[in-house]
Motif scaffolding. Structure first.
Motif, PDB file in Angstrom:
ATOM      1  N   MET A   1      32.540  53.151  47.307  1.00  0.00           N
ATOM      2  CA  MET A   1      33.966  53.123  47.052  1.00  0.00           C
ATOM      3  C   MET A   1      34.605  51.785  47.423  1.00  0.00           C
ATOM      4  N   CYS A   2      33.845  50.990  48.194  1.00  0.00           N
ATOM      5  CA  CYS A   2      34.356  49.655  48.506  1.00  0.00           C
ATOM      6  C   CYS A   2      34.068  48.708  47.354  1.00  0.00           C
ATOM      7  N   LEU A   3      33.843  49.275  46.190  1.00  0.00           N
ATOM      8  CA  LEU A   3      33.625  48.469  45.009  1.00  0.00           C
ATOM      9  C   LEU A   3      34.881  47.658  44.722  1.00  0.00           C
ATOM     10  N   ALA A   4      34.721  46.369  44.513  1.00  0.00           N
ATOM     11  CA  ALA A   4      35.861  45.544  44.137  1.00  0.00           C
ATOM     12  C   ALA A   4      35.433  44.675  42.968  1.00  0.00           C
ATOM     13  N   ILE A   5      36.320  44.520  42.014  1.00  0.00           N
ATOM     14  CA  ILE A   5      35.940  43.837  40.779  1.00  0.00           C
ATOM     15  C   ILE A   5      36.769  42.564  40.613  1.00  0.00           C
ATOM     16  N   PRO A   6      36.121  41.439  40.319  1.00  0.00           N
ATOM     17  CA  PRO A   6      36.877  40.204  40.133  1.00  0.00           C
ATOM     18  C   PRO A   6      37.679  40.213  38.831  1.00  0.00           C
ATOM     19  N   ALA A   7      38.857  39.641  38.890  1.00  0.00           N
ATOM     20  CA  ALA A   7      39.710  39.550  37.704  1.00  0.00           C
ATOM     21  C   ALA A   7      40.562  38.299  37.786  1.00  0.00           C
ATOM     22  N   LYS A   8      41.028  37.850  36.615  1.00  0.00           N
ATOM     23  CA  LYS A   8      41.849  36.646  36.564  1.00  0.00           C
ATOM     24  C   LYS A   8      43.323  37.036  36.415  1.00  0.00           C
ATOM     25  N   VAL A   9      44.156  36.436  37.229  1.00  0.00           N
ATOM     26  CA  VAL A   9      45.583  36.750  37.179  1.00  0.00           C
ATOM     27  C   VAL A   9      46.190  36.105  35.931  1.00  0.00           C
ATOM     28  N   VAL A  10      46.840  36.943  35.097  1.00  0.00           N
ATOM     29  CA  VAL A  10      47.459  36.435  33.876  1.00  0.00           C
ATOM     30  C   VAL A  10      48.935  36.113  34.128  1.00  0.00           C
ATOM     31  N   SER A  11      49.659  37.075  34.687  1.00  0.00           N
ATOM     32  CA  SER A  11      51.080  36.843  34.985  1.00  0.00           C
ATOM     33  C   SER A  11      51.483  37.687  36.184  1.00  0.00           C
ATOM     34  N   ILE A  12      52.545  37.263  36.853  1.00  0.00           N
ATOM     35  CA  ILE A  12      52.988  37.988  38.047  1.00  0.00           C
ATOM     36  C   ILE A  12      54.473  38.307  37.930  1.00  0.00           C
ATOM     37  N   GLN A  13      54.828  39.540  38.292  1.00  0.00           N
ATOM     38  CA  GLN A  13      56.234  39.905  38.358  1.00  0.00           C
ATOM     39  C   GLN A  13      56.439  40.676  39.657  1.00  0.00           C
ATOM     40  N   GLY A  14      57.077  40.029  40.611  1.00  0.00           N
ATOM     41  CA  GLY A  14      57.259  40.657  41.924  1.00  0.00           C
ATOM     42  C   GLY A  14      55.914  40.892  42.578  1.00  0.00           C
ATOM     43  N   ASN A  15      55.645  42.170  42.936  1.00  0.00           N
ATOM     44  CA  ASN A  15      54.376  42.493  43.588  1.00  0.00           C
ATOM     45  C   ASN A  15      53.308  42.956  42.616  1.00  0.00           C
ATOM     46  N   VAL A  16      53.656  42.931  41.337  1.00  0.00           N
ATOM     47  CA  VAL A  16      52.709  43.443  40.344  1.00  0.00           C
ATOM     48  C   VAL A  16      52.221  42.301  39.456  1.00  0.00           C
ATOM     49  N   ALA A  17      50.925  42.266  39.249  1.00  0.00           N
ATOM     50  CA  ALA A  17      50.370  41.227  38.391  1.00  0.00           C
ATOM     51  C   ALA A  17      49.567  41.860  37.267  1.00  0.00           C
ATOM     52  N   LYS A  18      49.609  41.205  36.116  1.00  0.00           N
ATOM     53  CA  LYS A  18      48.703  41.588  35.024  1.00  0.00           C
ATOM     54  C   LYS A  18      47.427  40.809  35.255  1.00  0.00           C
ATOM     55  N   VAL A  19      46.291  41.502  35.340  1.00  0.00           N
ATOM     56  CA  VAL A  19      45.043  40.781  35.546  1.00  0.00           C
ATOM     57  C   VAL A  19      44.054  41.100  34.429  1.00  0.00           C
ATOM     58  N   ASP A  20      43.195  40.136  34.153  1.00  0.00           N
ATOM     59  CA  ASP A  20      42.224  40.248  33.079  1.00  0.00           C
ATOM     60  C   ASP A  20      40.832  40.438  33.684  1.00  0.00           C
ATOM     61  N   PHE A  21      40.240  41.622  33.442  1.00  0.00           N
ATOM     62  CA  PHE A  21      38.902  41.899  33.972  1.00  0.00           C
ATOM     63  C   PHE A  21      37.807  41.372  33.043  1.00  0.00           C
ATOM     64  N   GLY A  22      38.221  40.737  31.960  1.00  0.00           N
ATOM     65  CA  GLY A  22      37.237  40.266  30.990  1.00  0.00           C
ATOM     66  C   GLY A  22      36.980  41.335  29.955  1.00  0.00           C
ATOM     67  N   GLY A  23      36.499  40.918  28.800  1.00  0.00           N
ATOM     68  CA  GLY A  23      36.182  41.883  27.750  1.00  0.00           C
ATOM     69  C   GLY A  23      37.424  42.603  27.229  1.00  0.00           C
ATOM     70  N   GLY A  24      38.590  41.960  27.363  1.00  0.00           N
ATOM     71  CA  GLY A  24      39.810  42.545  26.812  1.00  0.00           C
ATOM     72  C   GLY A  24      40.466  43.590  27.692  1.00  0.00           C
ATOM     73  N   ILE A  25      39.939  43.786  28.900  1.00  0.00           N
ATOM     74  CA  ILE A  25      40.535  44.797  29.782  1.00  0.00           C
ATOM     75  C   ILE A  25      41.603  44.142  30.655  1.00  0.00           C
ATOM     76  N   ILE A  26      42.854  44.503  30.377  1.00  0.00           N
ATOM     77  CA  ILE A  26      43.969  43.956  31.163  1.00  0.00           C
ATOM     78  C   ILE A  26      44.673  45.120  31.844  1.00  0.00           C
ATOM     79  N   ARG A  27      44.896  44.981  33.149  1.00  0.00           N
ATOM     80  CA  ARG A  27      45.535  46.067  33.903  1.00  0.00           C
ATOM     81  C   ARG A  27      46.561  45.505  34.853  1.00  0.00           C
ATOM     82  N   GLU A  28      47.505  46.353  35.232  1.00  0.00           N
ATOM     83  CA  GLU A  28      48.461  45.923  36.252  1.00  0.00           C
ATOM     84  C   GLU A  28      47.900  46.282  37.622  1.00  0.00           C
ATOM     85  N   VAL A  29      47.953  45.335  38.542  1.00  0.00           N
ATOM     86  CA  VAL A  29      47.515  45.638  39.905  1.00  0.00           C
ATOM     87  C   VAL A  29      48.571  45.143  40.894  1.00  0.00           C
TER      88      VAL A  29
END
Lengths: 81, 366
Positions: free
Chosen positions: A1-29
């Motif tokens: 469960m301590c799995l952590a996945i690297p992602a690239k930050v695309v944009s940031i708004q306040g405490n939430v960022a859109k990140v790109d996990f690669g392969g077209g997967i973009i999520r808010e974290v």
């Protein structure tokens, strides 16, 4: 469960960022736990960025690995002499 | 990311493996222990054990947070769910056996149990349905605890409470060293727990126990290098704390996350499934946040849980004393489809990882 996945930050708004996990997967974290800017790489665990990954250190790791391997080989060559 | 950096370069792997064979002792058995489900996955999935000399063993310690959650705390969540509270939890937790029931059993009986990806999802759900009571079942090691702390300190909605079951890794590592017949020669410390706590808490292992300790990442090369670094220390007859995972782990760790954990929680003794009570190994909500404590809010009281079903050897698998295949139930009475023990339930449980690897190998042969 301590799995952590690297992602690239695309944009940031306040405490939430859109990140790109690669392969077209973009999520808010949530990025409250780290100081980041767009284009940084982060480790994402359960919806939260827990650490910023350092590209320099990543390159340094590989350099160190080669060094460890080569250092060993040099030593052995010296031993043989 | 960083693909060009070749963290899975087979040529480099071959050379590290050669190095491992060179520095490994020729006859004496060496036992290296890791404490992370994700490390076990990397080791098993990439078949790293088969690359090591016969006398170098890599064993899995209690590194799966779902597996080590005691039955009594699953019972608490089940009790809450059956009382009509909406229990939100990570997907892995759903099937973990309590004394009598799992959360999935409770759900089958009509209780409202929902899987979430993060603590934030639980907050959003509670905000959306203000007339219902929600609880977030907060399981996980230091990697996960900061996000729970963050949501508690951000003042969550009044209808959301927290069933805090976080556990801490360094006390578990100390436990392993106290088990006389385990004879561990070195530690591979968990990379992602370390991104939060940093290197400092591991200092005690080389200093007080003369135990070579290497913090490692999760690519196959990371783990191979960590094994090499531990073996090299053993060969040089020294015990140091080394960091293989420099791209993510620093000496001080994530100070922001540590501060949040400190503000939200106090450290207390905690039960670990099948292992008993470990000193200073769990988090409890601080007095000032007790209004968010699900145990107090709903008067949950479980005095004792039944951690293991008859025959289940999870407690021995979890400390690396036996391999899953040595358990009489493994892949007979206990399978990933119908798990009896917690180690077979979670995707990070040693038994589950081994079971899936065996299946994959058999499939390949077929």
């Amino acid at each position: 469960m301590c799995l952590a996945i690297p992602a690239k930050v695309v944009s940031i708004q306040g405490n939430v960022a859109k990140v790109d996990f690669g392969g077209g997967i973009i999520r808010e974290v949530d990025v409250s736990l780290v100081d980041v800017k767009p284009d940084d790489y982060v480790l994402v665990h359960a919806g939260y960025a827990i650490q910023v990954l350092s590209k320099e250190e990543a390159e340094e790791t590989l350099r160190l690995w080669s060094e460890i391997l080569e250092a060993g080989e040099k030593l052995e060559r010296n031993d043989l002499r | 990311m960083f693909e060009h950096l070749k963290f899975r370069d087979p040529k480099l792997a071959k050379r590290v493996v050669e190095k491992i064979h060179e520095v490994a002792p020729k006859r004496d058995t060496v036992k290296i222990c890791h404490v992370c489900g994700t490390h076990e996955w990397t080791i098993t999935h990439y078949g790293l054990r088969s690359l090591l000399p016969q006398n170098v063993e890599v064993i899995a310690g209690p590194g799966c947070p779902v597996c080590i959650t005691p039955a009594s705390e699953i019972d608490e969540a089940v009790q809450l769910a059956l009382k009509g509270v909406v229990v939100t939890c990570f997907g892995d937790v759903l099937r973990v056996p309590g004394s009598e029931k799992s959360l999935l059993d409770a759900k089958a009986e009509g209780a409202d149990v929902r899987v979430v990806y993060s603590a934030l999802d639980a907050v959003k759900m509670a905000e959306k349905e203000p007339d219902k009571e929600f609880t977030f079942f907060a399981i996980g090691f230091e990697t996960t605890a900061p996000s729970t702390a963050l949501e508690i300190l951000k003042m969550p909605p009044k209808n959301l409470s927290f069933l805090v079951s976080h556990r801490l890794i360094p006390p578990a590592m100390e436990l392993l060293l106290g088990i006389g017949d385990l004879h561990i020669d070195g530690f591979i410390a968990p990379g992602h727990v370390s991104t939060i706590i940093g290197l400092k808490p591991y200092e005690i292992f080389p200093k007080a126990y003369r135990m070579p300790t290497v913090v490692a990442g999760f690519e196959p090369l990371d783990v191979l290098f960590a094994i090499y670094m531990v073996l090299k220390q053993i060969k040089d007859n020294t015990a140091r704390l080394e960091n293989e995972y420099v791209r993510a782990v620093s000496w001080e760790g994530n100070a922001k996350a540590q501060e949040l954990m400190h503000k939200a929680f106090q450290t207390v003794d905690g039960e670990w499934r099948g292992l008993g009570k470990l000193p200073s190994s769990a988090f409890k909500l601080r007095e000032e946040h007790r209004t968010f404590d699900a145990r107090e809010k709903f008067g949950v009281k479980i005095s004792r849980g039944r951690d293991l079903l008859p025959g289940c050897q999870c407690h021995l698998v979890m400390i690396g004393k036996i391999e899953p295949t040595e358990c009489p139930l493994f892949m007979k009475a206990c399978t990933p489809q119908k798990p009896m023990g917690a180690c077979m339930v979670s995707a990070e449980g040693t038994c589950s990882i081994w079971a899936k690897a065996i299946n994959t190998t058999e499939n390949r042969i077929a």
